[in-house]
Motif scaffolding. Structure first.
Motif, PDB file in Angstrom:
ATOM      1  N   LEU A 148      -3.686  -0.103 -11.709  1.00 13.05           N
ATOM      2  CA  LEU A 148      -3.166   0.092 -10.538  1.00 13.05           C
ATOM      3  C   LEU A 148      -1.827   1.137 -10.698  1.00 13.05           C
ATOM      4  CD1 LEU A 148      -4.789  -2.139  -9.440  1.00 13.05           C
ATOM      5  CD2 LEU A 148      -3.263  -2.738  -7.873  1.00 13.05           C
ATOM      6  N   LEU A 203       1.407   2.153  -3.804  1.00 13.75           N
ATOM      7  CA  LEU A 203       0.116   2.638  -4.323  1.00 13.75           C
ATOM      8  C   LEU A 203      -0.028   3.996  -4.376  1.00 13.75           C
ATOM      9  CD1 LEU A 203      -2.275   1.141  -6.020  1.00 13.75           C
ATOM     10  CD2 LEU A 203      -3.513   0.946  -3.692  1.00 13.75           C
ATOM     11  N   THR A 204      -0.352   4.433  -5.451  1.00 17.04           N
ATOM     12  CA  THR A 204      -0.787   6.010  -5.661  1.00 17.04           C
ATOM     13  C   THR A 204      -2.388   6.441  -5.982  1.00 17.04           C
ATOM     14  OG1 THR A 204       0.125   6.291  -7.816  1.00 17.04           O
ATOM     15  CG2 THR A 204       1.517   6.746  -5.957  1.00 17.04           C
ATOM     16  N   ALA A 205      -2.957   5.011  -6.685  1.00 12.48           N
ATOM     17  CA  ALA A 205      -4.229   5.177  -7.213  1.00 12.48           C
ATOM     18  C   ALA A 205      -4.739   3.832  -7.733  1.00 12.48           C
ATOM     19  CB  ALA A 205      -4.362   6.337  -8.384  1.00 12.48           C
ATOM     20  N   SER A 206      -5.857   3.553  -7.874  1.00 10.92           N
ATOM     21  CA  SER A 206      -6.449   2.542  -8.448  1.00 10.92           C
ATOM     22  C   SER A 206      -7.754   2.899  -9.019  1.00 10.92           C
ATOM     23  CB  SER A 206      -6.627   1.343  -7.448  1.00 10.92           C
ATOM     24  OG  SER A 206      -7.184   1.538  -6.489  1.00 10.92           O
ATOM     25  N   THR A 218       0.843  -1.025  -0.051  1.00  7.93           N
ATOM     26  CA  THR A 218      -0.111   0.076   0.133  1.00  7.93           C
ATOM     27  C   THR A 218       0.961   1.088   0.075  1.00  7.93           C
ATOM     28  OG1 THR A 218      -0.302  -0.179   2.422  1.00  7.93           O
ATOM     29  CG2 THR A 218      -2.131  -1.370   1.208  1.00  7.93           C
ATOM     30  N   SER A 219       2.035   1.072   0.444  1.00  7.49           N
ATOM     31  CA  SER A 219       3.026   2.149   0.385  1.00  7.49           C
ATOM     32  C   SER A 219       3.443   2.763  -0.954  1.00  7.49           C
ATOM     33  CB  SER A 219       4.153   2.208   1.522  1.00  7.49           C
ATOM     34  OG  SER A 219       5.065   1.292   0.770  1.00  7.49           O
ATOM     35  N   ASP A 245     -13.190   5.416  -9.669  1.00 11.13           N
ATOM     36  CA  ASP A 245     -12.107   5.476  -8.892  1.00 11.13           C
ATOM     37  C   ASP A 245     -12.015   4.417  -7.444  1.00 11.13           C
ATOM     38  OD1 ASP A 245      -9.886   6.261  -7.230  1.00 11.13           O
ATOM     39  OD2 ASP A 245     -10.414   8.434  -6.588  1.00 11.13           O
ATOM     40  N   THR A 247       1.555   3.539  -9.229  1.00 10.35           N
ATOM     41  CA  THR A 247       2.258   3.499  -8.051  1.00 10.35           C
ATOM     42  C   THR A 247       3.392   4.380  -8.244  1.00 10.35           C
ATOM     43  OG1 THR A 247       4.071   1.808  -9.283  1.00 10.35           O
ATOM     44  CG2 THR A 247       2.102   0.563  -7.984  1.00 10.35           C
ATOM     45  N   TRP A 279      -7.447  -0.483   0.701  1.00  7.92           N
ATOM     46  CA  TRP A 279      -6.468  -1.373   0.284  1.00  7.92           C
ATOM     47  C   TRP A 279      -5.624  -1.752   1.514  1.00  7.92           C
ATOM     48  CZ3 TRP A 279      -5.267  -3.772  -4.302  1.00  7.92           C
ATOM     49  CH2 TRP A 279      -5.753  -3.379  -5.314  1.00  7.92           C
ATOM     50  N   THR A 323      -7.125   4.706  -2.649  1.00  6.56           N
ATOM     51  CA  THR A 323      -6.078   4.093  -2.257  1.00  6.56           C
ATOM     52  C   THR A 323      -6.297   3.574  -0.568  1.00  6.56           C
ATOM     53  OG1 THR A 323      -5.150   5.764  -1.351  1.00  6.56           O
ATOM     54  CG2 THR A 323      -4.149   4.809  -3.569  1.00  6.56           C
TER      55      THR A 323
END
Length: 161
Positions: free
Chosen positions: A140, A83-86, A80-81, A102, A142, A108, A105
């Motif tokens: 995803l 991940l910037t968007a999903s 998760t650290s 959207d 990052t 997660w 984040t």
């Protein structure tokens, strides 16, 4: 004395009335469709593709009557650290498209091998045809691949519920 034809006619009218009465008294049963969704996410599906070693699998169900999409995505090789968007994007295989949903984040959670998301979202009714025809994908983003690290085309199979 009534003739046989008259008796049969009266019986027919009585049965037709009974059928109409019973049909009106029964609750209507609305048929709703639910669709099973699967997706495999990897860097090779990105446009352009990348060498990410991260992989993912998504399972979801879409209720056509409510436009609700219940999603579970499991990812290996990312946390998760990172991940910037999903999102869920509009786009056929090999093409990029705009964001439809959207996934964020915040929902997660880290796992021993990566991360996972379980959520329910509203899917835009105007894009339902795109979802059902395979013209949408999970993406995803990052810190390493800001334009998208892993992508998975959404594959739908119809099931009547």
């Amino acid at each position: 004395m009534e003739t046989r034809a008259t008796v049969l006619y009266m019986l027919f009218v009585w049965l037709a009335g009974l059928t109409l009465l019973l049909t009106a008294a029964l609750p209507a049963h609305a048929t709703s469709y639910s669709y099973g969704i699967a997706s495999t996410l990897n860097g090779a599906q990105q446009v352009p593709s990348n060498n990410s070693m991260a992989t993912g699998a998504a399972k979801a169900s879409y209720d056509k009557s409510t436009n609700q999409l219940a999603v579970t995505i499991t990812v290996a090789g990312l946390t998760t650290s990172q991940l910037t968007a999903s999102h869920i994007h509009l786009g056929a295989t090999g093409t990029s498209g705009g964001i439809l949903v959207d996934l964020g984040t915040a929902g997660w959670a880290n796992t021993t091998s990566g991360m996972t998301l379980t959520t329910a979202v509203s899917f835009p009714e105007a894009n339902e045809i795109d979802l059902l025809n395979g013209n949408t994908y999970f993406n995803l983003h990052t810190t390493t691949y800001t334009g998208g690290e892993i992508r998975g085309q959404i594959v739908v199979s119809a099931t009547l519920v």
